[in-house]
Design an enzyme around this catalytic site. Structure first.
Site, PDB file in Angstrom:
ATOM      1  N   ASP A 108     -49.929 -25.829  24.040  1.00 17.67           N
ATOM      2  CA  ASP A 108     -48.591 -25.539  23.505  1.00 17.67           C
ATOM      3  C   ASP A 108     -48.381 -26.188  22.137  1.00 17.67           C
ATOM      4  O   ASP A 108     -47.280 -26.635  21.806  1.00 17.67           O
ATOM      5  CB  ASP A 108     -47.492 -26.016  24.473  1.00 17.67           C
ATOM      6  N   GLN A 150     -53.575 -18.382  33.985  1.00 24.20           N
ATOM      7  CA  GLN A 150     -55.015 -18.568  33.836  1.00 24.20           C
ATOM      8  C   GLN A 150     -55.336 -19.225  32.485  1.00 24.20           C
ATOM      9  O   GLN A 150     -54.569 -19.087  31.526  1.00 24.20           O
ATOM     10  CB  GLN A 150     -55.722 -17.220  33.946  1.00 24.20           C
ATOM     11  N   LYS A 184     -40.218  16.294  34.510  1.00 23.67           N
ATOM     12  CA  LYS A 184     -41.320  16.317  35.483  1.00 23.67           C
ATOM     13  C   LYS A 184     -41.509  17.722  36.063  1.00 23.67           C
ATOM     14  O   LYS A 184     -42.636  18.196  36.243  1.00 23.67           O
ATOM     15  CB  LYS A 184     -41.029  15.327  36.614  1.00 23.67           C
ATOM     16  N   LYS A 212     -28.433  -0.268  48.683  1.00 19.48           N
ATOM     17  CA  LYS A 212     -28.674   0.003  47.269  1.00 19.48           C
ATOM     18  C   LYS A 212     -28.738   1.502  47.059  1.00 19.48           C
ATOM     19  O   LYS A 212     -29.667   2.171  47.499  1.00 19.48           O
ATOM     20  CB  LYS A 212     -29.982  -0.625  46.785  1.00 19.48           C
ATOM     21  N   PRO A 213     -27.722   2.065  46.375  1.00 16.43           N
ATOM     22  CA  PRO A 213     -27.800   3.491  46.046  1.00 16.43           C
ATOM     23  C   PRO A 213     -28.829   3.718  44.954  1.00 16.43           C
ATOM     24  O   PRO A 213     -29.264   2.779  44.283  1.00 16.43           O
ATOM     25  CB  PRO A 213     -26.378   3.811  45.563  1.00 16.43           C
ATOM     26  N   HIS A 258     -43.133 -19.678  25.594  1.00 10.90           N
ATOM     27  CA  HIS A 258     -43.013 -20.970  26.267  1.00 10.90           C
ATOM     28  C   HIS A 258     -41.530 -21.313  26.421  1.00 10.90           C
ATOM     29  O   HIS A 258     -40.767 -21.240  25.450  1.00 10.90           O
ATOM     30  CB  HIS A 258     -43.707 -22.071  25.451  1.00 10.90           C
ATOM     31  N   LEU A 297     -39.856  10.041  53.826  1.00  5.17           N
ATOM     32  CA  LEU A 297     -40.553  10.100  52.547  1.00  5.17           C
ATOM     33  C   LEU A 297     -40.757  11.545  52.078  1.00  5.17           C
ATOM     34  O   LEU A 297     -39.999  12.425  52.454  1.00  5.17           O
ATOM     35  CB  LEU A 297     -41.881   9.346  52.660  1.00  5.17           C
ATOM     36  N   CYS A 308     -35.112  17.150  50.515  1.00  2.09           N
ATOM     37  CA  CYS A 308     -36.322  16.567  51.095  1.00  2.09           C
ATOM     38  C   CYS A 308     -37.077  17.543  51.987  1.00  2.09           C
ATOM     39  O   CYS A 308     -38.297  17.484  52.077  1.00  2.09           O
ATOM     40  CB  CYS A 308     -35.973  15.293  51.868  1.00  2.09           C
ATOM     41  N   ILE A 366     -31.315   4.244  49.379  1.00  2.79           N
ATOM     42  CA  ILE A 366     -31.141   5.693  49.505  1.00  2.79           C
ATOM     43  C   ILE A 366     -31.501   6.404  48.205  1.00  2.79           C
ATOM     44  O   ILE A 366     -31.508   5.809  47.135  1.00  2.79           O
ATOM     45  CB  ILE A 366     -29.703   6.044  49.936  1.00  2.79           C
ATOM     46  N   ILE A 411     -57.314 -19.059  29.245  1.00  2.00           N
ATOM     47  CA  ILE A 411     -57.967 -17.993  28.483  1.00  2.00           C
ATOM     48  C   ILE A 411     -58.867 -18.625  27.432  1.00  2.00           C
ATOM     49  O   ILE A 411     -58.421 -19.464  26.637  1.00  2.00           O
ATOM     50  CB  ILE A 411     -56.921 -17.087  27.802  1.00  2.00           C
TER      51      ILE A 411
END
Length: 878
Positions: free
Chosen positions: A164, A110, A733, A573-574, A128, A650, A683, A547, A112
Site C-alpha cells: 500500500d 491474493q 432479447k 421482493k418484487p 484501498h 422456472l 410461464c 416473484i 499478485i
C-alpha cells in the site's frame, strides 16, 4: 494487497458518459465490490479482456466471476499466482495472453507477482479503504474507527512492490460520525463512492490525465489484521476510547470481555416469573408502567370485581393473577369483554386484548392506555406518487415496506421504474440494500416469534385474509391501472386475471386457515403401556418470496396467500422492473389490519436483495418464480447457507399438439391464446406447436389471418389486444431470438420486428418449418413468438417423443376430438399440467408447478400449503 470484504452491497446509477479513449482491462480480485466495478467499467465502454478471480467455494462462484461468465468475458480462477515467492509460469502466461493495457484491482486477497503488476502498458491500480499513507494494511476501516479518526476515506493508488505504498492517483474522504460502524462507513461511502472512483480513475488513465503523487512518509502507519486475542476490552480507558475500540472491532473479530469466567445472557426473568428475551429488555416493546389517575383507578376497581366474579375460585385478585391459568376459558373472555363494556361506560375491548395481557396488572395497564387513546395504531404514513391515468388518479407508494412502515432505503438509493408503453419514467422507487433486507427479516422474525400474529387463532388469521381480499377487490380498478402502467399488461386482462385471480387466491387460502390439520397414527404399543402418536402441521417461520415481472400482483398472491394461511411471516421482493402493485398491496395489507412485520416488501435488484434473502440464516423457506438459471443459483445459495426449504417455478418450453381431428376454429383461437396471451410473457405459454401435417397449412393461414386483426397499442385502451413487452432489454432479447430463427433456416411467416412507435412493442410473430435441433425449438422466448413444427399424420408416439425432448416440463396441451387419444397423450406428456382442448385454464384450487428443469413444488390448491408447512410427529405414552 489485502482488504476486508464489506458485508453490504449498494448500487448506484451513474449517467452514461462516452469518452474518446477506452482501455482493454484485466480485473483481478473478487467480491460484490469487484462485480460492481466490473459492470460499471463495461457500461462506460471499456473492454474487460479477462477476469482473474478465486476458485469456486462450496460449488459457488464468486459474484465477480458470475457476472463475467454471464457476459461471456473470459474468467480465470487461479488458486494462487506464485509458489515459494516465484510466479507460476503457466498462470502468468495465461494472464499475458489476454493483452490487457491496465490491471484493475478493486478488491483482491491474493498476492499478485510484480511481473503481472508491471506487465500492462499502464501498470496496475488498486483500491484501498483509507486515506493513505494512514492505516496501510488489511484492517484499515477498523483502525480508522479504533484510532478515533475524524475523517475516513479511500485511495486509488498505483501498485508498486511495497504494501500500500504506491503513488496516489485519487482520494476521497468523508466525516466519521459518532455512531458510525464498519458497516455504516462501508455502506454509505466506501462502497458506493469507491465504485465511482475506480471508474473515474480508469478514465483518467485512458485520457492521459491520471495523477501520480508519491505517498508522504509523514503520518504513515501500518496496522495488522485484528484478531480475537488482541481484541479484549480494557476497562481502564475513557468512555470515548472504549466506544471506538468496540465499534472498530465490529462483529469480526469482535471486542470482548470476560466476567466471572463467562457471560452469556439469553433471557431475563423477573421476580413475578415473567421471562423475556434479553434483547428486548431495553426495547420499546417493554412499555413503561402507566400511573393511573383517580378516574382510571375507579375503572380498575370495577374490572377487578368483574374478574373476581368470573374467577370465583380465586380468593384475591392480584396483579400477578393470570386469567387463563386461573381456569378461565374462551367463553369467559366474551363475558369479560361484554361486562366491561356494560359497566365501564361503554369501554370497547377486543378478545385479543385479553389474550395479549393475561395477567390482571398487565390487563389494567392495557385498559389505561386504551382509555387514553395510546394503544391506537398510528395511521399509516404513505408518501404517494400520484398520476392521472385511465380516468382516475392513481396513488402509488414507492418506498420499502418494513415492519409496517413505508421507509426509504437505508442508504437512500432509488431507481426509475418505467412505463413500457412509452418508455417514460413513472416514478423513482426505493432500491433496497442489504441493510434493508436484514431489517425486514428481523421484523418478520420478531412478528413470528413474539408478535400478535403467532398468537392469533387460525380463524382470525383467515379473517384478516378475507378482509385483504375485499380491499383488493374494492381497489381493483386502481390496481389494474398501476399494473398496466408498470408492466404493460392490457387493462382488461389486468382487471380480470392479474387482479381478479389475486382476489380469488386470497379468498381461497383464507378459507384454508382453520382447516390445516395433522393426523393420528396407530403404532405398535409398548405393552403394558399405551401410546398415542399424532402429527402437527406447523408454520415454517420467516419465508422469502421472489416473484417475476410478467404477472406482478398475481404471482405475489399465488405464493404469499398460501404462506400467510399457513401462519408464516414473509419478506417479498418484487421484480425490479415491476414493483408498484406489490407496494400498493403492502398499503392494503396494513389497512386490512395485518400486524407489523408480518408482510415486508423490498423493491430492488435480485443481485442485492434477492441474493441476500437466499443466503440469510433467519429465513427458513424461499419460494421463487423466474428463470431456470437464476433458480439454480438460488438453490445453491439456500443449500450452502442453512439448507432452506425451496420451491421453484422456472422456465418452460410447453408443447401444444394439434391433431387433424380437432375442432379447428377452437384450436386456432386457443392456440393463439396459448402463445400471445399477456403478450407472450406467460410461464406456461405454448413454446412449440406441433400441428398434424394434413391441417398444418390451413392452421397457419388461419392464425396469420387472426393476427392481422389484432390491435397493438395503448394497454389502457379497452380495444387493445396486444400491449408492449415488459421492458426494453426483454424486447431486444426477443428480436435477437427471431434473428437466430431466421439464420438457422426457419420460415418467418409474419412479425419478427419492433413496432415503429414509442414504447417496447413487438409484432406478434409466427415461424414455421422449425426443426427439432433449432434454437427456436429448444429455448424459451417468453414473448409473442409462435413456433410451429409439423408432424406426419397418425404419428402419435413420434410427436410425443419430440414434445418430451426438452429439459422443461411446466405445461403442455393437446387438441383432438378423440377422447381416448387425448387421455393417452395426457398420460405420456412429461409436464406438471396438461390442457385438453383448452389452454391457460388455471384455477386457485388446482395445484400448479413443473417437473424437470421447470422446477419443483406447487402453487395454488391444497398442495401449495405443504410448501409452507412442516410436519411434527408427537408420541406420548400413557
Amino acid at each position: 494487497m489485502l482488504l476486508r470484504a464489506g458485508p453490504a452491497l449498494r448500487r448506484f446509477s451513474t449517467g452514461r458518459v462516452y469518452f474518446k479513449n477506452k482501455l482493454k482491462l484485466a480485473l483481478i480480485g473478487q467480491s460484490l465490490f469487484g462485480q460492481e466495478v466490473y459492470s460499471h467499467l463495461r457500461k462506460e465502454g471499456h473492454r474487460v479482456v479477462g477476469v482473474f478471480t478465486v476458485p469456486d467455494k462450496d460449488g459457488r462462484a464468486d459474484p465477480l466471476a458470475l457476472a463475467a461468465e454471464k457476459d461471456g468475458t473470459p474468467v480465470f480462477k487461479f488458486p494462487r499466482w506464485r509458489v515459494k515467492g516465484r510466479s507460476i509460469p503457466e498462470v502468468v502466461d495465461a494472464y499475458r495472453a489476454v493483452g490487457a493495457e491496465l490491471n484493475v484491482l478493486p478488491f483482491c486477497t491474493q498476492f499478485i507477482p510484480m511481473d503481472v503488476i508491471n506487465s500492462p502498458k499502464h501498470g496496475s491500480i488498486i483500491y484501498h479503504p483509507s486515506l493513505l499513507p494512514r492505516h496501510r494494511g488489511a484492517s484499515a476501516i477498523n483502525w480508522t474507527l479504533i484510532m478515533g479518526d475524524k475523517q475516513a476515506g479511500f485511495s486509488v493508488f498505483w501498485a508498486d512492490d511495497g504494501l500500500d505504498t504506491g503513488p496516489i492517483l485519487l482520494q476521497r474522504s468523508c466525516d466519521v460520525k459518532p455512531d458510525d460502524t464498519v458497516d455504516t462507513l462501508y455502506n454509505r461511502f466506501l462502497f458506493p463512492e469507491g465504485i465511482k472512483a475506480m471508474v473515474e480513475a480508469v478514465q483518467l488513465i485512458a485520457d492521459g490525465n491520471a495523477p501520480c503523487t508519491p505517498q508522504p512518509e509523514e503520518g504513515a502507519t501500518y496496522e495488522g489484521i485484528r484478531r480475537k486475542a488482541s481484541a479484549e476490552i480494557r476497562w481502564d480507558q475513557t468512555a470515548e476510547v472504549l466506544h471506538n475500540w468496540i465499534r472498530g472491532h465490529d462483529k469480526v473479530p469482535g471486542a470482548w470481555a470476560e466476567i466471572n469466567g463467562q457471560l452469556v445472557v439469553r433471557n431475563l426473568q423477573f421476580e413475578d416469573g415473567k421471562m423475556i428475551p434479553a434483547s428486548q429488555y431495553f426495547s420499546a416493546g417493554e412499555a413503561s408502567v402507566v400511573q393511573l389517575t383517580a378516574e382510571e383507578l375507579k375503572v380498575a376497581d370495577t374490572i377487578k370485581v368483574i374478574w373476581a366474579g368470573i374467577l370465583s375460585n380465586v380468593s384475591v385478585i392480584e396483579d400477578s393473577t393470570d386469567f387463563f391459568k386461573s381456569g378461565a376459558s374462551s367463553m369467559d373472555v366474551a363475558r369479560l369483554v361484554e361486562e366491561i363494556r356494560q359497566k365501564c361506560g361503554g369501554l370497547q375491548l377486543r378478545s385479543e386484548d385479553v389474550y395479549l395481557a393475561t395477567r390482571f396488572g398487565d390487563f389494567i395497564q392495557k385498559v389505561a392506555r386504551k382509555l387514553r387513546g395510546e394503544d391506537q395504531e398510528a395511521e399509516l404514513a404513505v408518501d404517494y406518487v400520484s398520476k392521472d391515468a385511465n380516468g382516475m388518479t392513481v396513488r402509488m407508494p414507492h418506498q420499502c415496506f418494513i415492519d409496517g412502515e413505508f421507509v426509504d432505503a437505508d442508504d437512500g438509493k432509488t431507481y426509475d421504474t418505467v412505463n413500457p408503453a412509452d418508455g417514460s419514467t413513472i416514478c423513482r422507487v426505493a432500491y433496497a440494500s442489504l441493510a434493508d433486507v436484514d431489517k425486514a427479516v428481523a421484523a418478520a422474525k420478531d412478528a413470528f416469534e413474539n408478535g400478535e400474529w403467532g398468537r392469533m387463532s387460525a380463524r382470525d388469521r383467515g379473517g384478516l385474509m378475507y378482509r385483504l381480499a375485499d380491499l383488493l377487490e374494492q381497489n381493483q380498478e386502481e390496481l389494474a391501472t398501476i399494473e398496466a402502467l408498470d408492466s404493460g399488461a392490457v387493462y382488461t386482462l389486468a382487471l380480470k386475471t392479474h387482479i381478479g385471480m389475486s382476489v380469488q387466491t386470497f379468498r381461497y387460502f383464507a378459507g384454508w386457515c382453520d382447516k390445516i390439520q395433522g393426523s393420528t397414527i396407530p403404532i405398535n404399543q409398548a405393552r403394558p403401556n399405551h401410546n398415542l402418536t399424532f402429527t402437527r402441521k406447523e408454520p415454517i417461520g420467516v419465508c422469502a418470496i421472489i416473484i417475476p415481472w410478467n404477472y406482478p400482483l398475481m404471482m405475489l398472491a399465488w405464493k404469499s396467500a398460501a404462506c400467510l394461511a399457513a401462519g408464516n411471516t414473509l419478506v417479498l421482493k418484487p421484480a425490479q422492473v415491476t414493483p408498484l402493485t406489490a407496494l400498493k398491496f403492502a398499503e392494503l395489507s396494513a389497512k386490512a389490519g395485518f400486524p407489523k412485520g408480518v408482510i415486508n416488501i423490498l423493491p430492488g435488484s435480485g443481485g442485492v436483495a434477492g441474493q441476500r434473502l437466499s443466503e440469510h440464516p433467519d429465513i427458513r423457506k424461499l419460494g421463487f418464480t423466474g428463470s431456470t438459471w437464476i433458480g439454480k443459483q438460488i438453490m445453491k445459495s439456500c443449500a450452502v447457507s442453512n439448507l432452506k426449504k425451496v420451491s421453484l417455478e422456472l422456465g418452460g418450453k410447453s408443447p401444444l399438439i394439434i391433431f387433424h381431428d380437432c375442432e379447428l376454429d377452437k384450436a386456432v383461437r386457443m392456440g393463439m391464446g396459448a402463445v400471445f396471451f399477456n403478450k407472450g410473457e406467460n410461464c406456461i405459454a405454448a413454446g412449440r406447436l406441433f400441428v398434424e401435417e394434413s391441417i398444418h397449412d390451413q392452421f397457419v393461414m388461419r392464425v396469420v389471418e387472426e393476427i392481422k386483426k389484432m390491435k397493438i397499442g395503448d394497454p389502457l385502451d379497452r380495444s387493445t389486444d396486444h400491449g408492449p413487452q415488459n421492458h426494453k432489454a426483454h424486447l431486444e432479447k426477443l428480436l435477437r431470438h427471431c434473428d437466430a430463427g431466421v439464420k438457422e433456416g426457419a420460415t418467418l411467416v409474419c412479425g419478427g420486428r419492433r413496432v415503429h412507435r414509442p414504447g417496447f412493442f413487438m409484432e406478434p410473430t409466427v415461424f414455421t418449418d422449425v426443426e427439432d435441433h433449432m434454437f427456436l425449438a429448444q429455448e424459451e422466448s417468453f414473448g409473442p413468438i409462435m413456433v410451429i413444427s409439423k408432424f406426419p399424420d397418425g404419428d402419435i408416439d413420434g410427436v410425443l417423443q419430440r414434445a418430451n425432448n426438452t429439459e422443461y416440463g411446466l405445461a403442455s396441451g393437446v387438441f383432438t376430438r378423440d377422447i381416448n387419444k387425448a387421455m393417452y397423450v395426457s398420460e405420456k406428456l412429461d409436464a406438471g399440467t396438461v390442457f385438453i382442448n383448452t389452454y391457460n385454464k388455471t384455477d386457485v384450487a388446482a395445484p400448479f408447478g413443473g417437473v424437470k428443469q421447470s422446477g419443483f413444488g406447487k402453487d395454488l390448491g391444497e398442495e401449495a400449503l405443504n410448501e409452507y408447512l412442516k410436519t411434527k410427529t408427537v408420541t406420548l405414552e400413557y
